[in-house]
Design a protein around this motif. Structure first.
Motif, PDB file in Angstrom:
ATOM      1  N   PRO A  20     -85.179 -27.632 -26.809  1.00  0.00           N
ATOM      2  CA  PRO A  20     -84.601 -28.399 -27.823  1.00  0.00           C
ATOM      3  C   PRO A  20     -84.080 -27.762 -29.072  1.00  0.00           C
ATOM      4  CG  PRO A  20     -86.562 -29.481 -27.551  1.00  0.00           C
ATOM      5  CD  PRO A  20     -86.384 -28.252 -27.041  1.00  0.00           C
ATOM      6  N   VAL A  21     -84.020 -26.817 -29.587  1.00  0.00           N
ATOM      7  CA  VAL A  21     -84.243 -26.039 -30.420  1.00  0.00           C
ATOM      8  C   VAL A  21     -83.257 -25.221 -31.203  1.00  0.00           C
ATOM      9  CG1 VAL A  21     -84.487 -24.221 -32.103  1.00  0.00           C
ATOM     10  CG2 VAL A  21     -86.356 -25.098 -30.711  1.00  0.00           C
ATOM     11  N   GLY A  22     -82.230 -25.127 -32.099  1.00  0.00           N
ATOM     12  CA  GLY A  22     -80.500 -24.599 -31.992  1.00  0.00           C
ATOM     13  C   GLY A  22     -80.674 -23.307 -32.132  1.00  0.00           C
ATOM     14  N   PRO A  23     -79.876 -22.765 -31.585  1.00  0.00           N
ATOM     15  CA  PRO A  23     -79.566 -21.130 -30.983  1.00  0.00           C
ATOM     16  C   PRO A  23     -79.436 -19.938 -32.069  1.00  0.00           C
ATOM     17  CG  PRO A  23     -77.330 -22.112 -31.228  1.00  0.00           C
ATOM     18  CD  PRO A  23     -78.329 -23.521 -31.078  1.00  0.00           C
ATOM     19  N   SER A  24     -79.356 -20.947 -33.544  1.00  0.00           N
ATOM     20  CA  SER A  24     -80.251 -19.807 -34.186  1.00  0.00           C
ATOM     21  C   SER A  24     -81.550 -19.749 -34.324  1.00  0.00           C
ATOM     22  CB  SER A  24     -78.747 -20.050 -35.347  1.00  0.00           C
ATOM     23  OG  SER A  24     -79.233 -21.320 -36.004  1.00  0.00           O
ATOM     24  N   ARG A  25     -81.930 -20.710 -34.815  1.00  0.00           N
ATOM     25  CA  ARG A  25     -83.263 -21.378 -34.515  1.00  0.00           C
ATOM     26  C   ARG A  25     -84.158 -20.667 -33.472  1.00  0.00           C
ATOM     27  NH1 ARG A  25     -84.196 -23.252 -39.737  1.00  0.00           N
ATOM     28  NH2 ARG A  25     -82.570 -23.168 -41.006  1.00  0.00           N
ATOM     29  N   ARG A  26     -83.815 -20.625 -32.772  1.00  0.00           N
ATOM     30  CA  ARG A  26     -84.867 -20.362 -31.299  1.00  0.00           C
ATOM     31  C   ARG A  26     -85.373 -18.698 -31.483  1.00  0.00           C
ATOM     32  NH1 ARG A  26     -80.654 -20.848 -27.630  1.00  0.00           N
ATOM     33  NH2 ARG A  26     -80.660 -22.978 -27.922  1.00  0.00           N
ATOM     34  N   ASP A  52     -75.705 -26.785 -27.222  1.00  0.00           N
ATOM     35  CA  ASP A  52     -76.266 -25.890 -27.867  1.00  0.00           C
ATOM     36  C   ASP A  52     -75.448 -26.437 -29.274  1.00  0.00           C
ATOM     37  OD1 ASP A  52     -78.533 -23.928 -27.325  1.00  0.00           O
ATOM     38  OD2 ASP A  52     -77.009 -22.409 -26.438  1.00  0.00           O
ATOM     39  N   ASP A  53     -73.976 -26.498 -28.234  1.00  0.00           N
ATOM     40  CA  ASP A  53     -73.159 -26.528 -30.176  1.00  0.00           C
ATOM     41  C   ASP A  53     -73.090 -28.544 -30.186  1.00  0.00           C
ATOM     42  OD1 ASP A  53     -71.850 -24.282 -29.452  1.00  0.00           O
ATOM     43  OD2 ASP A  53     -70.366 -25.624 -28.016  1.00  0.00           O
ATOM     44  N   ALA A  54     -73.376 -28.763 -29.760  1.00  0.00           N
ATOM     45  CA  ALA A  54     -73.833 -30.276 -30.361  1.00  0.00           C
ATOM     46  C   ALA A  54     -75.522 -30.130 -31.248  1.00  0.00           C
ATOM     47  CB  ALA A  54     -74.679 -30.802 -29.149  1.00  0.00           C
ATOM     48  N   LEU A  55     -76.195 -29.513 -31.437  1.00  0.00           N
ATOM     49  CA  LEU A  55     -77.528 -29.240 -31.729  1.00  0.00           C
ATOM     50  C   LEU A  55     -76.674 -28.416 -33.313  1.00  0.00           C
ATOM     51  CD1 LEU A  55     -79.570 -27.935 -29.663  1.00  0.00           C
ATOM     52  CD2 LEU A  55     -79.631 -30.196 -30.634  1.00  0.00           C
ATOM     53  N   ALA A  56     -75.855 -27.483 -33.438  1.00  0.00           N
ATOM     54  CA  ALA A  56     -75.669 -26.662 -34.024  1.00  0.00           C
ATOM     55  C   ALA A  56     -75.034 -27.736 -35.391  1.00  0.00           C
ATOM     56  CB  ALA A  56     -75.085 -25.489 -33.599  1.00  0.00           C
ATOM     57  N   TRP A  57     -73.724 -28.798 -34.695  1.00  0.00           N
ATOM     58  CA  TRP A  57     -72.822 -28.537 -35.067  1.00  0.00           C
ATOM     59  C   TRP A  57     -72.966 -30.719 -35.840  1.00  0.00           C
ATOM     60  CZ3 TRP A  57     -68.137 -28.169 -31.172  1.00  0.00           C
ATOM     61  CH2 TRP A  57     -67.961 -26.262 -31.101  1.00  0.00           C
ATOM     62  N   HIS A  58     -73.544 -30.910 -35.191  1.00  0.00           N
ATOM     63  CA  HIS A  58     -74.136 -32.146 -35.745  1.00  0.00           C
ATOM     64  C   HIS A  58     -75.746 -33.079 -35.166  1.00  0.00           C
ATOM     65  CE1 HIS A  58     -69.794 -33.287 -34.201  1.00  0.00           C
ATOM     66  NE2 HIS A  58     -70.310 -32.955 -32.831  1.00  0.00           N
ATOM     67  N   ALA A  59     -76.520 -32.185 -34.376  1.00  0.00           N
ATOM     68  CA  ALA A  59     -77.779 -33.213 -34.713  1.00  0.00           C
ATOM     69  C   ALA A  59     -78.643 -32.201 -35.791  1.00  0.00           C
ATOM     70  CB  ALA A  59     -78.234 -33.118 -33.204  1.00  0.00           C
TER      71      ALA A  59
END
Length: 521
Positions: free
Chosen positions: A198-204, A26-33
């Motif tokens: 594979p979707v980030g937490p705020s868009r899931r 989740d952090d990798a998606l939110a901060w980087h990817a």
């Protein structure tokens, strides 16, 4: 309060003092990817298109098992007992208007005393769905994976559907529908998890809610397909089964396995490969000093990578037994099972009432599928504003109140319109609840057991689908009353579940337990 950790990266080779920042997916998606960029959009559309296939296999029975009109073909216009002439060896002057091959009912004479067989084969199909959801829910969490399970069920759907078109008699047809249900009942389950992980937490949440447009779109497409083949139920099965095989060959090769499943299976390198592909496609990058960790791995774990910190059996081999071992997840699962069953009874119960409108069947099914879409849009827009729990409570109670009001209205004259309106509001509310429960339930359980838990709740939904026809045949007002009570009870039970809005999507049972304890402090 930081969720990152600085770890000495030596452990196995090479350059001594490298420092690694270990973050969750989740952090990798939110901060980087990126939480929902071009990669996720493409992946989401490709995977979610499998919902169209489930709609075709599930709802084809509406047209294949319909009862066509009968006409009196006697020269003098005088025909005998209609039931006596309904079978294959009609001898009293009655004939099927569109020919015997137009449906299973006309080919095998499933009317009058044999009418129960139409409902029986529907119940058999959903029984297959119930069994398959549990089996493939476990397999997709274990060695087969999300993508592998989706591939298997789609192949089985295509094969069983084609064989159904060649069924020589009713009982062979029923057996093949059981097998089709075994695989079809897991298509949406596997597709949903693979599309949203594979979707980030705020868009899931919004992404998860959007998957159900594909199911409604599949029903709408089915109405058009069925209108093109009104005289052959066998050809209808062929045409609705071929897309499953096309999906396996033309779509799945371009779909990636879930990085969360890779990580839980102790394949951290594969998980990072997918996350880096997401970042690259989204025009972003993952720093070289970042590695992935499970949420039950402490920031000060000194393993040389994510794969050596925790006993793999504790996370990679989760099953429904692990769900029941934990008091937290056990309570959630029991509630989720009951709520999903009640929601399914109401949704399918109201949907079956469409045949009582006595309108064009193709148009009715099309309109019914399109009527659900505003509910999906409304919940998608409000999901992240109000949260999962308030929306589930509100939509389920709305449906329950509407159905209860419908049970108090006499079905005579102009009051039929008022009862119809109650049914429309009821199915609007329950359609919103039904798809909301997918994302809500998925977020209640960690990755290690998510598909197993969803398989269990999916089984409950199939049980509700089996019970729904039994409710509908009880008359005009009693079904509305029972559906109303079901909606109200389900709505009140949701009060007992926790809110999952903006909470992390845990990977392991230990991570969930620790996370919940932290939130309570």
């Amino acid at each position: 309060m930081s969720t990152e950790a600085l770890l000495a990266g030596g452990g196995g080779g090479g350059g001594g003092g490298e420092v690694k920042r270990r973050v969750s997916i989740d952090d990798a998606l939110a901060w980087h990817a990126g939480e929902f960029g071009r990669w996720q959009l493409r992946h989401f559309v490709l995977v979610s298109s499998a919902w169209l296939l489930e709609a075709l296999h599930t709802m084809v029975i509406i047209f294949a098992d319909r009862e066509p009109a009968m006409v009196c073909a006697a020269g003098d216009g005088r025909c005998g007992d209609r039931c006596a002439g309904a079978g294959a060896a009609a001898g009293t002057g009655w004939e099927w208007a569109s020919g015997r091959a137009s449906s299973t009912v006309s080919e095998w004479g499933l009317v009058c005393g044999e009418r129960y067989k139409v409902g029986l084969v529907q119940a058999i199909f959903f029984a297959g769905c119930m069994i398959g959801a549990g089996v493939f829910g476990h397999l997709s969490d274990s060695f087969l994976g999300r993508k592998g399970s989706l591939q298997v069920v789609c192949v089985l759907n295509g094969v069983f559907g084609m064989l159904t078109a060649m069924a020589p008699n009713y009982w062979a047809y029923a057996a093949l529908r059981l097998l089709t249900g075994f695989s079809a009942g897991s298509v949406g389950l596997c597709s949903f998890v693979l599309a949203t992980e594979p979707v980030g937490p705020s868009r899931r949440g919004a992404a998860g809610m959007s998957t159900f447009y594909f199911f409604s779109g599949g029903i709408a497409a089915l109405a058009g397909i069925a209108a093109l083949f009104p005289t052959s139920w066998r050809m209808l099965y062929v045409v609705t089964s071929l897309p499953s095989l096309v999906f396996v060959v033309a779509v799945l090769p371009f779909v990636s396995e879930s990085p969360r499943w890779y990580l839980v299976r102790r394949r951290a390198d594969d998980a990072m490969r997918v996350v880096r592909a997401i970042a690259s496609s989204n025009g972003r990058s993952i720093p070289d000093d970042v590695s992935l960790k499970l949420d039950d791995e402490g920031d000060d774990d000194n393993g040389a990578g994510a794969g050596k910190v925790v006993d793999s059996s504790a996370s990679a081999s989760g099953s429904i037994i692990d769900v029941f071992r934990s008091r937290t997840t056990r309570f959630r699962l029991v509630l989720s099972v009951v709520i999903n069953l009640l929601a399914s009874v109401v949704y399918y119960g109201l949907s079956l009432n469409v045949v009582n409108l006595k309108t064009n069947l193709y148009v009715s099914v099309l309109v019914n599928s399109l009527a659900e879409m505003p509910a999906y849009l409304l919940t998608a827009l409000l999901l992240d504003r109000f949260g999962r729990k308030p929306l589930a409570i509100g939509t389920m109670l709305l449906s329950g109140i509407s159905c209860s009001a419908g049970s108090l209205i006499a079905g005579a004259g102009a009051m039929r319109v008022a009862r119809l309106a109650c049914g429309v509001v009821g199915i609007f509310g329950m359609a919103a609840t039904y798809n909301l429960l997918f994302i809500y339930t998925a977020e209640l359980f960690p990755t290690a057991v998510r598909n197993a838990a969803l398989g269990c709740t999916s089984q409950a939904s199939q049980m509700g689908a089996i019970l729904a026809p039994l409710v509908v045949v009880l008359g005009e007002r009693v079904p509305f009353a029972l559906l109303g009570v079901s909606g109200l009870v389900g709505g009140f039970l949701v009060f007992c579940l926790p809110e999952t809005k903006n909470k992390p999507m845990y990977d392991t049972m230990a991570g969930l337990e620790e996370g919940e304890k932290t939130l309570l402090k």
